[in-house]
Design a protein around this motif. Structure first.
Motif, short mmCIF file in Angstrom:
data_model
loop_
_atom_site.label_atom_id
_atom_site.label_comp_id
_atom_site.label_asym_id
_atom_site.label_seq_id
_atom_site.Cartn_x
_atom_site.Cartn_y
_atom_site.Cartn_z
N ASN A 1 17.87 -45.45 -0.73
CA ASN A 1 19.34 -45.37 -0.79
C ASN A 1 19.98 -46.47 -1.63
N CYS A 2 19.31 -46.86 -2.70
CA CYS A 2 19.83 -47.96 -3.51
C CYS A 2 20.85 -47.53 -4.55
N LEU A 3 21.22 -46.24 -4.55
CA LEU A 3 22.34 -45.78 -5.36
C LEU A 3 23.56 -45.43 -4.52
N ARG A 4 23.34 -45.26 -3.21
CA ARG A 4 24.44 -44.97 -2.28
C ARG A 4 25.31 -43.82 -2.78
N HIS A 5 24.68 -42.77 -3.25
CA HIS A 5 25.39 -41.58 -3.74
C HIS A 5 26.43 -41.94 -4.80
N GLY A 6 26.12 -42.95 -5.59
CA GLY A 6 27.01 -43.35 -6.68
C GLY A 6 27.99 -44.44 -6.32
N THR B 1 11.95 -52.29 -10.38
CA THR B 1 12.57 -51.24 -11.17
C THR B 1 13.30 -50.27 -10.24
N LEU B 2 14.50 -49.88 -10.64
CA LEU B 2 15.31 -48.94 -9.87
C LEU B 2 15.08 -47.53 -10.41
N LEU B 3 14.61 -46.65 -9.54
CA LEU B 3 14.25 -45.28 -9.93
C LEU B 3 15.31 -44.29 -9.47
N GLY B 4 15.60 -43.31 -10.31
CA GLY B 4 16.59 -42.29 -9.98
C GLY B 4 15.99 -41.14 -9.18
N ILE B 5 15.26 -41.45 -8.15
CA ILE B 5 14.66 -40.44 -7.26
C ILE B 5 15.50 -40.36 -6.00
N ALA B 6 15.82 -39.12 -5.59
CA ALA B 6 16.64 -38.91 -4.39
C ALA B 6 17.93 -39.75 -4.51
N GLY C 1 27.33 -50.34 1.85
CA GLY C 1 27.37 -50.23 0.40
C GLY C 1 27.35 -51.60 -0.27
N ALA C 2 28.12 -52.53 0.28
CA ALA C 2 28.15 -53.88 -0.28
C ALA C 2 26.79 -54.55 -0.17
N ALA C 3 26.10 -54.32 0.95
CA ALA C 3 24.77 -54.90 1.14
C ALA C 3 23.78 -54.36 0.12
N ILE C 4 23.89 -53.07 -0.19
CA ILE C 4 23.00 -52.47 -1.19
C ILE C 4 23.26 -53.06 -2.58
N VAL C 5 24.51 -53.20 -2.95
CA VAL C 5 24.84 -53.77 -4.27
C VAL C 5 24.28 -55.19 -4.37
#
Length: 221
Positions: free
Chosen positions: A170-175, A207-212, A188-192
């Motif tokens: 969940n490192c994109l948090r749906h954008g 590396t941040l991957l665009g999976i899920a 969300g702030a914690a993820i950023v």
């Protein structure tokens, strides 16, 4: 030179998901059962499970850690990759959700290689560190309360061996990561903040991957 990237849409995502997934009957049954729960969005996607399985298997992982188990789908994907002599340590706080997980682990024949700890994950991780298990895990998957991700990271980094992998979900948090951090909820702030930390952390390759919903994959140096 222009960057090459996909313009994602629902149809393309479904194609990618189908191409990446070999979901057997047991996993399909568990996924469909989980979809009936109010918290169904917490479940990882089948393509994510397939990715984690092949990643753990390719690196020859034998000992793995999971923070946030929910109904056990991700645990099955990883535990299957560890082999008969493997061990997966799972951390969760919900007896209700993990009751489902344990039933499906039994169906999958994996109960003997999965060790479930029902208490706050930080307590379990601290106990593992205290009992001398630093550097003994090959693989870790973190998918629990986002405000605690940094605490989980610092502990899991001690437990994973040099060259081992850590995956954060969940490192994109749906954008939502594109929004001003001041407007985000605590998760969300914690993820950023974690994303920024992983990007700069010299202890790891990341590396941040665009999976899920975004997987941050980290290799301990």
């Amino acid at each position: 030179m222009k960057d090459k990237h996909l313009m994602a849409n629902d149809g393309l995502y479904q194609y990618i998901r189908q191409a990446n997934t070999r979901e057997d009957g047991l996993l399909e049954e568990l996924r469909e059962k989980t979809e009936q729960l109010p918290e169904a969005l917490m479940q990882i996607s089948p393509d994510q499970g397939a990715f984690m399985h092949i990643l753990a298997k390719t690196m020859g992982a034998k000992k793995a850690l999971e923070v946030g188990t929910f109904t056990g789908y991700s645990a099955i994907c990883v535990a299957r990759a560890l082999g008969e002599d493997g061990k997966l340590v799972c951390c969760d706080v919900s007896e209700e959700w993990t009751r489902i997980a344990k039933a499906y682990w039994e169906k999958a024949g994996l109960s003997d290689r999965i060790e479930l700890h029902l208490r706050p994950a930080v307590e379990t991780l601290d106990r593992l560190i205290k009992t001398g298990e630093q550097g003994t895990f090959d693989f870790a998957f973190i998918d629990a309360d986002k405000v605690s991700y940094d605490a989980y990271y610092e502990r899991a980094l001690q437990l994973v061996r040099q060259g081992g992998l850590l995956l954060f979900d969940n490192c994109l948090r749906h954008g939502a990561v594109l929004d001003d951090i001041e407007t985000l909820d605590p998760d969300g702030a914690a993820i950023v903040r974690l994303n920024e930390k992983l990007h700069k952390d010299e202890r790891v390759d990341a590396t941040l991957l665009g999976i899920a919903d975004g997987i941050y994959m980290v290799r301990k140096r």
